[in-house]
Design a protein around this motif. Sequence first.
Motif, PDB file in Angstrom:
ATOM      1  N   CYS A  19      54.874  23.885  31.475  1.00 15.62           N
ATOM      2  CA  CYS A  19      55.080  24.167  30.053  1.00 15.62           C
ATOM      3  C   CYS A  19      53.769  24.546  29.360  1.00 15.62           C
ATOM      4  N   LEU A  20      53.781  25.694  28.678  1.00 10.06           N
ATOM      5  CA  LEU A  20      52.651  26.139  27.874  1.00 10.06           C
ATOM      6  C   LEU A  20      53.145  26.576  26.499  1.00 10.06           C
ATOM      7  N   PRO A  21      52.295  26.478  25.460  1.00 14.61           N
ATOM      8  CA  PRO A  21      52.686  26.998  24.152  1.00 14.61           C
ATOM      9  C   PRO A  21      53.035  28.475  24.254  1.00 14.61           C
ATOM     10  N   SER A  22      54.071  28.909  23.553  1.00 12.23           N
ATOM     11  CA  SER A  22      54.539  30.292  23.675  1.00 12.23           C
ATOM     12  C   SER A  22      53.476  31.306  23.280  1.00 12.23           C
ATOM     13  N   ASP A  23      52.624  30.966  22.291  1.00 11.86           N
ATOM     14  CA  ASP A  23      51.607  31.927  21.875  1.00 11.86           C
ATOM     15  C   ASP A  23      50.544  32.109  22.953  1.00 11.86           C
ATOM     16  N   ILE A  24      50.311  31.069  23.750  1.00 10.67           N
ATOM     17  CA  ILE A  24      49.358  31.185  24.847  1.00 10.67           C
ATOM     18  C   ILE A  24      49.907  32.130  25.903  1.00 10.67           C
ATOM     19  N   ILE A  25      51.176  32.003  26.215  1.00 10.63           N
ATOM     20  CA  ILE A  25      51.794  32.869  27.225  1.00 10.63           C
ATOM     21  C   ILE A  25      51.817  34.316  26.747  1.00 10.63           C
ATOM     22  N   ARG A  26      52.167  34.518  25.475  1.00  7.80           N
ATOM     23  CA  ARG A  26      52.302  35.891  24.968  1.00  7.80           C
ATOM     24  C   ARG A  26      50.967  36.617  24.926  1.00  7.80           C
ATOM     25  N   THR A  27      49.871  35.881  24.705  1.00  8.54           N
ATOM     26  CA  THR A  27      48.573  36.539  24.578  1.00  8.54           C
ATOM     27  C   THR A  27      47.710  36.381  25.811  1.00  8.54           C
ATOM     28  N   ALA A  28      48.272  35.811  26.880  1.00  9.89           N
ATOM     29  CA  ALA A  28      47.471  35.513  28.071  1.00  9.89           C
ATOM     30  C   ALA A  28      46.787  36.747  28.638  1.00  9.89           C
ATOM     31  N   SER A  29      47.487  37.858  28.675  1.00  6.35           N
ATOM     32  CA  SER A  29      46.940  39.039  29.333  1.00  6.35           C
ATOM     33  C   SER A  29      45.760  39.635  28.590  1.00  6.35           C
ATOM     34  N   THR A  30      45.707  39.505  27.261  1.00  9.12           N
ATOM     35  CA  THR A  30      44.665  40.158  26.495  1.00  9.12           C
ATOM     36  C   THR A  30      43.555  39.225  26.046  1.00  9.12           C
ATOM     37  N   LEU A  71      62.915  36.866  33.968  1.00  9.58           N
ATOM     38  CA  LEU A  71      61.458  37.010  33.965  1.00  9.58           C
ATOM     39  C   LEU A  71      60.963  37.571  32.636  1.00  9.58           C
ATOM     40  N   LYS A  72      61.697  38.513  32.070  1.00  7.95           N
ATOM     41  CA  LYS A  72      61.316  39.072  30.777  1.00  7.95           C
ATOM     42  C   LYS A  72      61.305  37.984  29.705  1.00  7.95           C
ATOM     43  N   HIS A  73      62.301  37.106  29.734  1.00  6.58           N
ATOM     44  CA  HIS A  73      62.336  35.986  28.781  1.00  6.58           C
ATOM     45  C   HIS A  73      61.180  35.018  29.031  1.00  6.58           C
ATOM     46  N   LEU A  74      60.846  34.792  30.301  1.00  6.80           N
ATOM     47  CA  LEU A  74      59.746  33.880  30.629  1.00  6.80           C
ATOM     48  C   LEU A  74      58.436  34.367  30.024  1.00  6.80           C
ATOM     49  N   THR A  75      58.213  35.693  30.067  1.00  4.54           N
ATOM     50  CA  THR A  75      56.965  36.246  29.537  1.00  4.54           C
ATOM     51  C   THR A  75      56.865  36.101  28.022  1.00  4.54           C
ATOM     52  N   LYS A  76      57.978  35.786  27.373  1.00  6.91           N
ATOM     53  CA  LYS A  76      57.975  35.537  25.926  1.00  6.91           C
ATOM     54  C   LYS A  76      57.737  34.064  25.612  1.00  6.91           C
ATOM     55  N   GLY A  77      57.547  33.265  26.672  1.00  4.77           N
ATOM     56  CA  GLY A  77      57.285  31.854  26.468  1.00  4.77           C
ATOM     57  C   GLY A  77      58.512  31.007  26.251  1.00  4.77           C
ATOM     58  N   ASN A  94      63.778  27.159  29.675  1.00  7.03           N
ATOM     59  CA  ASN A  94      65.046  27.421  30.374  1.00  7.03           C
ATOM     60  C   ASN A  94      66.252  27.335  29.452  1.00  7.03           C
ATOM     61  N   LYS A  95      66.245  26.339  28.568  1.00 10.45           N
ATOM     62  CA  LYS A  95      67.380  26.146  27.672  1.00 10.45           C
ATOM     63  C   LYS A  95      67.584  27.360  26.767  1.00 10.45           C
ATOM     64  N   ALA A  96      66.487  27.893  26.231  1.00  8.59           N
ATOM     65  CA  ALA A  96      66.578  29.062  25.351  1.00  8.59           C
ATOM     66  C   ALA A  96      67.028  30.295  26.122  1.00  8.59           C
ATOM     67  N   ILE A  97      66.532  30.441  27.351  1.00  8.43           N
ATOM     68  CA  ILE A  97      66.927  31.584  28.181  1.00  8.43           C
ATOM     69  C   ILE A  97      68.419  31.517  28.486  1.00  8.43           C
ATOM     70  N   ALA A  98      68.902  30.321  28.799  1.00  9.46           N
ATOM     71  CA  ALA A  98      70.327  30.137  29.095  1.00  9.46           C
ATOM     72  C   ALA A  98      71.177  30.555  27.899  1.00  9.46           C
ATOM     73  N   TYR A  99      70.735  30.182  26.708  1.00 15.13           N
ATOM     74  CA  TYR A  99      71.473  30.528  25.487  1.00 15.13           C
ATOM     75  C   TYR A  99      71.479  32.043  25.271  1.00 15.13           C
ATOM     76  N   VAL A 143      53.808  29.775  35.497  1.00 14.63           N
ATOM     77  CA  VAL A 143      52.695  30.255  34.685  1.00 14.63           C
ATOM     78  C   VAL A 143      52.000  31.430  35.367  1.00 14.63           C
ATOM     79  N   LYS A 144      51.793  31.330  36.684  1.00 17.04           N
ATOM     80  CA  LYS A 144      51.181  32.445  37.414  1.00 17.04           C
ATOM     81  C   LYS A 144      52.045  33.694  37.309  1.00 17.04           C
ATOM     82  N   VAL A 145      53.360  33.504  37.393  1.00 21.09           N
ATOM     83  CA  VAL A 145      54.273  34.641  37.286  1.00 21.09           C
ATOM     84  C   VAL A 145      54.175  35.284  35.907  1.00 21.09           C
ATOM     85  N   VAL A 146      54.140  34.454  34.864  1.00 21.31           N
ATOM     86  CA  VAL A 146      54.074  34.970  33.495  1.00 21.31           C
ATOM     87  C   VAL A 146      52.782  35.744  33.270  1.00 21.31           C
TER      88      VAL A 146
END
Length: 221
Positions: free
Chosen positions: A125-136, A164-170, A173-178, A204-207
């Motif tokens: 688990c990581l904060p969504s903003d960390i995942i979204r900005t990880a690449s830059t 996977l697209k949902h995962l990259t948005k941080g 699982n529960k939100a993705i299922a919905y 995290v590595k995948v994201v």
Amino acid sequence: MYKLLVVDDHPIFRQAISGIIDEKFPGTICDSAESIDEAIVHIKSNNEYDLVLLDLNMPDTSGLNGLLTLRNDFPETPVVIVSAENDKQQILQTISYGAVGFISKSSSVESIAESLTSIFNGNVCLPSDIIRTASTQAAPQAKKEFEILPEKIHLLTRKELMVLKHLTKGEANKAIAYEMNISETTVKSHVSSILKKLGATNRVKVVVGSANIDFDQYLKR
């Protein structure tokens, strides 16, 4: 239900996080320690902790030293960082050094509970903003360590690509299922398959490795 150890030098925070755990996870045993040394004593006397909640900076340790100590001494005991740290590179490093997640001390009660639930379900688990900005902003080194090749992306099914697209948005699982109108169990199955096909040890590595993928292009096929 669970047995947790909260390691933080601030008694008010220890009480606060213990209160959240008591409220959101009834029946959970929550021990506390105010230093790494005290945490080591607790874990040595009871090796059945489901999770250690660790602050990064305390009087007897700083930065990643406390995490490294616990991971080296007790590799079977999962550790999640609960900290006010906001440096994105260091937050990502906590995962590469073996933490199962990072929870910000500024998070809401509900967000903390959701993060712990996700971790209990076996997710990193990581904060969504960390995942979204990880690449830059925080992941040039991480990206070098794990890169997803185009031929591996083609191994994924359409459903797996969507997950996977949902995962990259941080998203958890529960939100993705919905969003996808499928069960959380199915999401977990897709995530496991994605990790296996892409050769990653955790989500995290995948994201981080997927940050620059044009999912719309692959989903057109």
